[in-house]
Design a protein around this motif. Structure first.
Motif, PDB file in Angstrom:
ATOM      1  N   PRO A 122     -32.064   5.627 -44.466  1.00 47.49           N
ATOM      2  CA  PRO A 122     -32.557   4.401 -45.113  1.00 47.49           C
ATOM      3  C   PRO A 122     -33.891   4.556 -45.825  1.00 47.49           C
ATOM      4  CG  PRO A 122     -32.876   4.288 -42.735  1.00 47.49           C
ATOM      5  CD  PRO A 122     -32.083   5.529 -43.002  1.00 47.49           C
ATOM      6  N   SER A 123     -34.636   5.602 -45.496  1.00 52.41           N
ATOM      7  CA  SER A 123     -35.977   5.736 -46.065  1.00 52.41           C
ATOM      8  C   SER A 123     -36.424   7.185 -45.993  1.00 52.41           C
ATOM      9  CB  SER A 123     -36.985   4.857 -45.313  1.00 52.41           C
ATOM     10  OG  SER A 123     -37.141   5.330 -43.976  1.00 52.41           O
ATOM     11  N   PHE A 124     -37.465   7.492 -46.748  1.00 45.71           N
ATOM     12  CA  PHE A 124     -38.028   8.834 -46.682  1.00 45.71           C
ATOM     13  C   PHE A 124     -38.607   9.106 -45.297  1.00 45.71           C
ATOM     14  CE2 PHE A 124     -41.539  11.830 -47.075  1.00 45.71           C
ATOM     15  CZ  PHE A 124     -40.899  12.898 -47.689  1.00 45.71           C
ATOM     16  N   ARG A 125     -39.214   8.106 -44.697  1.00 46.72           N
ATOM     17  CA  ARG A 125     -39.769   8.298 -43.350  1.00 46.72           C
ATOM     18  C   ARG A 125     -38.670   8.683 -42.365  1.00 46.72           C
ATOM     19  NH1 ARG A 125     -44.301   4.681 -40.393  1.00 46.72           N
ATOM     20  NH2 ARG A 125     -45.435   5.635 -42.115  1.00 46.72           N
ATOM     21  N   ALA A 126     -37.492   8.067 -42.497  1.00 44.46           N
ATOM     22  CA  ALA A 126     -36.379   8.420 -41.609  1.00 44.46           C
ATOM     23  C   ALA A 126     -35.926   9.857 -41.856  1.00 44.46           C
ATOM     24  CB  ALA A 126     -35.217   7.449 -41.821  1.00 44.46           C
ATOM     25  N   LEU A 127     -35.972  10.295 -43.120  1.00 40.65           N
ATOM     26  CA  LEU A 127     -35.605  11.676 -43.432  1.00 40.65           C
ATOM     27  C   LEU A 127     -36.602  12.646 -42.809  1.00 40.65           C
ATOM     28  CD1 LEU A 127     -33.734  13.610 -44.992  1.00 40.65           C
ATOM     29  CD2 LEU A 127     -35.251  13.320 -46.976  1.00 40.65           C
ATOM     30  N   LEU A 128     -37.887  12.318 -42.871  1.00 41.94           N
ATOM     31  CA  LEU A 128     -38.908  13.161 -42.251  1.00 41.94           C
ATOM     32  C   LEU A 128     -38.733  13.199 -40.736  1.00 41.94           C
ATOM     33  CD1 LEU A 128     -41.509  14.848 -42.336  1.00 41.94           C
ATOM     34  CD2 LEU A 128     -42.800  12.701 -42.338  1.00 41.94           C
ATOM     35  N   ASP A 129     -38.466  12.046 -40.131  1.00 43.25           N
ATOM     36  CA  ASP A 129     -38.252  12.019 -38.687  1.00 43.25           C
ATOM     37  C   ASP A 129     -37.068  12.906 -38.294  1.00 43.25           C
ATOM     38  OD1 ASP A 129     -40.373  10.318 -38.288  1.00 43.25           O
ATOM     39  OD2 ASP A 129     -39.151   8.499 -38.255  1.00 43.25           O
ATOM     40  N   ALA A 130     -36.021  12.889 -39.124  1.00 44.54           N
ATOM     41  CA  ALA A 130     -34.862  13.736 -38.825  1.00 44.54           C
ATOM     42  C   ALA A 130     -35.240  15.214 -38.891  1.00 44.54           C
ATOM     43  CB  ALA A 130     -33.729  13.423 -39.803  1.00 44.54           C
ATOM     44  N   ALA A 131     -36.031  15.586 -39.881  1.00 42.26           N
ATOM     45  CA  ALA A 131     -36.468  16.982 -39.990  1.00 42.26           C
ATOM     46  C   ALA A 131     -37.347  17.372 -38.810  1.00 42.26           C
ATOM     47  CB  ALA A 131     -37.209  17.196 -41.304  1.00 42.26           C
ATOM     48  N   LEU A 132     -38.241  16.491 -38.405  1.00 44.28           N
ATOM     49  CA  LEU A 132     -39.109  16.783 -37.262  1.00 44.28           C
ATOM     50  C   LEU A 132     -38.295  16.922 -35.976  1.00 44.28           C
ATOM     51  CD1 LEU A 132     -42.047  14.322 -38.067  1.00 44.28           C
ATOM     52  CD2 LEU A 132     -42.142  16.811 -38.157  1.00 44.28           C
ATOM     53  N   ALA A 133     -37.166  16.205 -35.914  1.00 45.79           N
ATOM     54  CA  ALA A 133     -36.299  16.300 -34.745  1.00 45.79           C
ATOM     55  C   ALA A 133     -35.375  17.510 -34.803  1.00 45.79           C
ATOM     56  CB  ALA A 133     -35.474  15.023 -34.611  1.00 45.79           C
ATOM     57  N   GLY A 134     -35.411  18.269 -35.907  1.00 45.07           N
ATOM     58  CA  GLY A 134     -34.620  19.481 -36.010  1.00 45.07           C
ATOM     59  C   GLY A 134     -33.270  19.325 -36.669  1.00 45.07           C
ATOM     60  N   GLU A 135     -32.991  18.168 -37.315  1.00 46.72           N
ATOM     61  CA  GLU A 135     -31.716  17.985 -38.001  1.00 46.72           C
ATOM     62  C   GLU A 135     -31.611  19.028 -39.120  1.00 46.72           C
ATOM     63  OE1 GLU A 135     -28.181  16.761 -39.690  1.00 46.72           O
ATOM     64  OE2 GLU A 135     -30.036  17.119 -40.818  1.00 46.72           O
ATOM     65  N   PRO A 136     -30.617  19.901 -39.115  1.00 44.71           N
ATOM     66  CA  PRO A 136     -30.622  21.050 -40.014  1.00 44.71           C
ATOM     67  C   PRO A 136     -30.589  20.695 -41.487  1.00 44.71           C
ATOM     68  CG  PRO A 136     -28.539  20.901 -38.810  1.00 44.71           C
ATOM     69  CD  PRO A 136     -29.469  19.930 -38.171  1.00 44.71           C
ATOM     70  N   ARG A 137     -29.840  19.664 -41.873  1.00 39.66           N
ATOM     71  CA  ARG A 137     -29.775  19.304 -43.294  1.00 39.66           C
ATOM     72  C   ARG A 137     -31.113  18.727 -43.768  1.00 39.66           C
ATOM     73  NH1 ARG A 137     -24.639  15.541 -42.645  1.00 39.66           N
ATOM     74  NH2 ARG A 137     -25.850  15.182 -40.740  1.00 39.66           N
ATOM     75  N   ALA A 138     -31.733  17.912 -42.940  1.00 37.20           N
ATOM     76  CA  ALA A 138     -33.044  17.368 -43.302  1.00 37.20           C
ATOM     77  C   ALA A 138     -34.083  18.476 -43.393  1.00 37.20           C
ATOM     78  CB  ALA A 138     -33.471  16.317 -42.287  1.00 37.20           C
ATOM     79  N   LEU A 139     -34.060  19.385 -42.422  1.00 38.57           N
ATOM     80  CA  LEU A 139     -35.015  20.492 -42.452  1.00 38.57           C
ATOM     81  C   LEU A 139     -34.805  21.361 -43.685  1.00 38.57           C
ATOM     82  CD1 LEU A 139     -37.279  22.051 -41.107  1.00 38.57           C
ATOM     83  CD2 LEU A 139     -35.571  23.238 -39.713  1.00 38.57           C
ATOM     84  N   ALA A 140     -33.542  21.601 -44.049  1.00 34.97           N
ATOM     85  CA  ALA A 140     -33.264  22.404 -45.242  1.00 34.97           C
ATOM     86  C   ALA A 140     -33.829  21.745 -46.490  1.00 34.97           C
ATOM     87  CB  ALA A 140     -31.757  22.610 -45.387  1.00 34.97           C
ATOM     88  N   LEU A 141     -33.765  20.417 -46.564  1.00 35.47           N
ATOM     89  CA  LEU A 141     -34.307  19.720 -47.727  1.00 35.47           C
ATOM     90  C   LEU A 141     -35.828  19.861 -47.793  1.00 35.47           C
ATOM     91  CD1 LEU A 141     -32.120  16.495 -47.724  1.00 35.47           C
ATOM     92  CD2 LEU A 141     -32.179  18.246 -49.506  1.00 35.47           C
ATOM     93  N   PHE A 142     -36.497  19.808 -46.646  1.00 29.20           N
ATOM     94  CA  PHE A 142     -37.950  19.961 -46.660  1.00 29.20           C
ATOM     95  C   PHE A 142     -38.357  21.404 -46.936  1.00 29.20           C
ATOM     96  CE2 PHE A 142     -38.015  15.735 -44.842  1.00 29.20           C
ATOM     97  CZ  PHE A 142     -39.163  15.202 -45.405  1.00 29.20           C
ATOM     98  N   LEU A 143     -37.580  22.363 -46.487  1.00 26.72           N
ATOM     99  CA  LEU A 143     -37.857  23.751 -46.842  1.00 26.72           C
ATOM    100  C   LEU A 143     -37.694  23.960 -48.341  1.00 26.72           C
ATOM    101  CD1 LEU A 143     -36.123  25.551 -43.844  1.00 26.72           C
ATOM    102  CD2 LEU A 143     -38.568  25.663 -44.410  1.00 26.72           C
TER     103      LEU A 143
END
Length: 419
Positions: A304-325
């Protein structure tokens, strides 16, 4: 993502350039106490080049305003001579209020004289089309007195600093152009001073964060930033600031730092996103928050938001982390271009993945080294660094505008005594 092609905006008129003056002596004394306190007056005189009598006078005025205090006496060398009465920044002194105006919300803050955020909160903006300058500033003006009443604990608030992205004229206190908000020539200072009763200082968030690093950053970063620095801001807005000799460049049209259209390309096998400028592979089109959410949806990760995407990456969600990498690598390419252009002592990256995910910072540095003609692997950790304020970037940006003005000329900012 920038919503206006660079060639589509007419130039904005701007007041004639202000005369560059030396910082008043009281500001030099206050900054010396910030850097070295507890510090004797004689040492402040040596550090600033001011006479002992001048330093004593400035210290008296700064004491009277509650900006510094006398620390416990210390004996001279080997216990000989008259004891020193060192000066230090008043821990319970005045506060600065800050407001960072983002796209979806504003971040309000109170910050002490050492740059430490005492309180911060988010104030959502009305949904478009109600997100007019008048309505957003009206909400800010109504909320700031409540913030002070609830969280200042009776301490004086020196001023309100306002920071936002894109083109801002700090001399006039005007947001010249913010395409994502749809603002043009908005007199922020005049409207908020009239409504809030506080002195108001306005600047771009990239310049504000550059000054925050110079005043309050991590020690090694602070020292380097006072020599020369680039601050690269990658968020909903993508922009930058650069400084030499502690002077932050604005440009005659307040346009310095427009890096949204730097060419960074895409990853192998990807389809590039078309930029509003008509091209492909621009930094903003590929790395802004809007672009990140678009890539997340394409990867089957609707959030729903960029903050939710960041939280997913911080939690180790692989697709979110790949986007931040991926975003870190693109920011690394932009960093390489800026390092080759300016050769700064330090380049500070303000991007939440690189500030909070070590893998992203490592990826950014490696890409910067790979793409740069001047940055070597041995230099990367010293030159390319994350923000000193990873959990309070936006809160720091707003208040840093006010604190920069205070440390430049404290007697102007606080003309009256505590009584």
């Amino acid at each position: 993502m920038d919503t206006t092609a660079p060639s589509a905006r007419p130039p904005h008129p701007r007041p004639a350039a202000r005369e560059v003056r030396r910082a008043p002596g009281a500001g030099a004394v206050l900054r010396a106490v910030l850097d070295h306190g507890p510090v004797a007056r004689s040492t402040v005189a040596r550090l600033t080049g001011l006479s002992p009598a001048s330093v004593t006078g400035h210290c008296a005025r700064l004491l009277d305003r509650g900006l510094i205090r006398q620390a416990p006496e210390t004996a001279g060398p080997r216990g000989l001579g008259r004891p020193h009465v060192p000066m230090e920044i008043e821990r319970d002194g005045p506060l600065a209020a800050g407001a960072h105006i983002g796209v979806a919300c504003s971040t309000l803050s109170l910050t002490d004289l050492r740059g430490r955020v005492v309180w911060q909160e988010r104030l959502p903006h009305p949904q478009a089309p109600g997100r007019t300058p008048e309505r957003v500033l009206e909400l800010l003006a109504a909320h700031i007195p409540e913030l002070v009443d609830r969280h200042a604990d009776g301490r004086r608030v020196t001023a309100l600093g306002v920071a936002t992205g894109h083109r801002v004229d700090p001399a006039a206190g005007v947001v010249l152009d913010h395409p994502l908000l749809g603002w043009q020539d908005v007199p922020v200072r005049a409207r908020l001073e009239a409504a809030s009763g506080l002195p108001v200082e306005v600047d771009s968030h990239a310049r504000a964060l550059t000054r925050a690093e110079q005043l309050f950053g991590e020690p090694a970063v602070r020292t380097a930033a006072r020599a020369s620095a680039v601050v690269l801001f990658v968020g909903a807005v993508v922009d930058a600031a650069f400084s030499t000799g502690a002077a932050v460049h604005e440009g005659p049209r307040a346009g310095a730092g427009g890096v949204a259209h730097l060419p960074v390309g895409v990853e192998r096998g990807e389809t590039p996103m078309r930029c509003v400028c008509g091209g492909y592979g621009c930094l903003s089109a590929e790395a802004s928050e809007r672009a990140m959410l678009g890539r997340a949806a394409a990867a089957g990760l609707p959030v729903p938001s960029f903050r939710a995407l960041l939280d997913a990456a911080l939690a180790g969600e692989p697709r979110a982390l790949a986007l931040f990498l991926r975003r870190a690598r693109l920011a690394g390419r932009a960093a390489a271009l800026l390092i080759d252009l300016f050769d700064p002592a330090v380049l500070v990256v303000v991007e939440p993945g690189s500030c909070r995910l070590p893998r992203c910072l490592g990826a950014l540095r490696r890409e910067a080294v790979r793409c740069s003609r001047s940055l070597g692997p041995a230099d990367a950790e010293d030159v390319v660094v994350p923000s000193s304020f990873p959990r309070s970037v936006l809160a720091t940006a707003g208040s840093a505008v006010a604190l920069h003005a205070l440390y430049t000329d404290p007697l102007k900012q606080l003309p009256n005594t505590r009584t």
